[in-house]
Design a protein around this motif. Structure first.
Motif, mmCIF file in Angstrom:
data_model
loop_
_atom_site.group_PDB
_atom_site.id
_atom_site.type_symbol
_atom_site.label_atom_id
_atom_site.label_comp_id
_atom_site.label_asym_id
_atom_site.label_seq_id
_atom_site.Cartn_x
_atom_site.Cartn_y
_atom_site.Cartn_z
ATOM 1 N N UNK A 35 -18.275 -5.948 55.086
ATOM 2 C CA UNK A 35 -17.128 -6.831 55.401
ATOM 3 C C UNK A 35 -15.885 -6.610 54.613
ATOM 4 N N UNK A 36 -16.090 -5.975 53.453
ATOM 5 C CA UNK A 36 -14.956 -5.335 52.801
ATOM 6 C C UNK A 36 -14.315 -4.460 53.749
ATOM 7 N N UNK B 178 -16.226 -18.686 58.408
ATOM 8 C CA UNK B 178 -16.922 -20.140 58.216
ATOM 9 C C UNK B 178 -18.423 -19.695 58.351
ATOM 10 N N UNK B 179 -19.021 -18.999 59.350
ATOM 11 C CA UNK B 179 -20.228 -18.471 59.741
ATOM 12 C C UNK B 179 -20.802 -17.974 58.517
ATOM 13 N N UNK B 180 -20.091 -16.936 57.982
ATOM 14 C CA UNK B 180 -20.577 -16.055 56.798
ATOM 15 C C UNK B 180 -20.997 -16.800 55.537
ATOM 16 N N UNK B 181 -20.099 -17.790 55.256
ATOM 17 C CA UNK B 181 -20.341 -18.613 54.179
ATOM 18 C C UNK B 181 -19.350 -18.406 52.870
ATOM 19 N N UNK B 182 -19.792 -18.673 51.973
ATOM 20 C CA UNK B 182 -19.007 -18.360 50.694
ATOM 21 C C UNK B 182 -18.391 -17.098 50.377
ATOM 22 N N UNK B 183 -19.043 -16.000 50.832
ATOM 23 C CA UNK B 183 -18.820 -14.888 50.633
ATOM 24 C C UNK B 183 -17.422 -14.403 51.170
ATOM 25 N N UNK B 184 -17.123 -15.310 52.330
ATOM 26 C CA UNK B 184 -16.124 -14.939 53.272
ATOM 27 C C UNK B 184 -14.988 -15.845 53.217
#
Length: 290
Positions: free
Chosen positions: A234-235, A72-78
């Motif tokens: 992230x990946x 949720x903190x990282x946003x759409x990319x997560x």
């Protein structure tokens, strides 16, 4: 290592630096300095080892709650991580994560998810709020009808994204996993191809169905992406997450699927890309179930 290094005096440390030219470079000012590349590698290894130990020991509910908070903190990319957790956990496990989230962050996952941005919001809120039926009963007629409903929504994507359609969201978030597998089966029977082939431009919908209906294939792809040289952080972090969270669940099936899909043992890929204690810990978690 800690007990040995902690006992070394200055002459022992100097001797070690001189005898390991791979890690230390003789400076023109007559001292042995760390090679910057190896400092970076060692720092990364220690951080990775710390992360995997902490995650492994942590209660699964807390671990999932913290992963949800991170996504949720990282946003759409997560947002894919939210889909992963909501769709690959049992109803009781997801409920436990929601309880842990309230304890850790003094608010509910549902409330936080409702404030997300983007077209995925409706789907994500419904997924993290769901408590699916997990029995064996499947209504074949309903499954066939919903396969047609899904196909119509996918084919009309130019008019409306399927994940904004209340009917599609209801199917994805309330039906049992066995029921959704039947929907996917009828989709192929009726339209002559796997639904994945029609979802290449609808990644949230594709990942949702993969996590619900074929999680081993989903996790195998996530792991393979984490091994790629050009993967972002992230990946790459998914390597730790998948091995830790699935080790006591379906790691054996994931190992078999990975070998089937990519023609190389998972342990070999880990040996190729990971280092030191971090690598050893990953391999030990895999071998305990292989």
């Amino acid at each position: 290592m800690a007990s040995i290094l902690g006992k070394w005096h200055s002459e022992h440390l100097e001797s070690f630096r001189k005898r390991t030219p791979k890690f230390f470079v003789e400076d023109e000012r007559l001292f042995e300095r760390w090679d910057d590349h190896h400092i970076a590698c060692l720092t990364k290894e220690f951080l990775q080892f710390k992360d995997i130990v902490v995650q492994w020991i942590m209660h699964p509910w807390e671990r999932d709650a913290r992963l949800v908070h991170e996504a949720i903190t990282k946003g759409p990319q997560a947002y894919g991580l939210l889909i992963e957790i909501a769709c690959t956990r049992s109803s009781e496990e997801l409920l436990g994560a929601r309880k842990a989230y309230q304890s850790l962050f003094d608010q509910s996952i549902e409330d936080v998810a409702s404030r997300l941005e983007g077209i995925e919001r409706k789907l994500l809120v419904a997924l993290v709020s769901s408590y699916r039926y997990e029995g064996s009963r499947v209504n074949e007629g309903t499954a066939r009808s919903e396969a047609t409903t899904l196909a119509i929504a996918v084919k009309n994507v130019d008019k409306k994204n399927p994940i904004e359609d209340d009917g599609i969201v209801r199917i994805l978030t309330t039906r049992s996993k066995l029921h959704l597998k039947a929907v996917v089966k009828y989709y192929k029977e009726i339209y002559g191809k796997n639904i994945d082939e029609d979802l290449d431009t609808l990644m949230s919908l594709k990942e949702t169905l993969q996590c619900l209906c074929n999680p081993q294939a989903y996790f195998s792809k996530v792991l393979n992406d984490a091994f790629k040289d050009d993967a972002d952080e992230n990946t790459k972090d998914a390597l730790t997450r998948v091995i830790v969270t699935r080790s006591n669940v379906d790691m054996k099936e994931i190992i078999e699927e990975f070998d089937k899909q990519y023609k190389v043992p998972l342990t070999q890929k880990i040996e190729d890309v990971a280092l030191g204690n971090y690598k050893d810990f990953l391999v030990s978690l895999i071998r305990r179930v292989a």
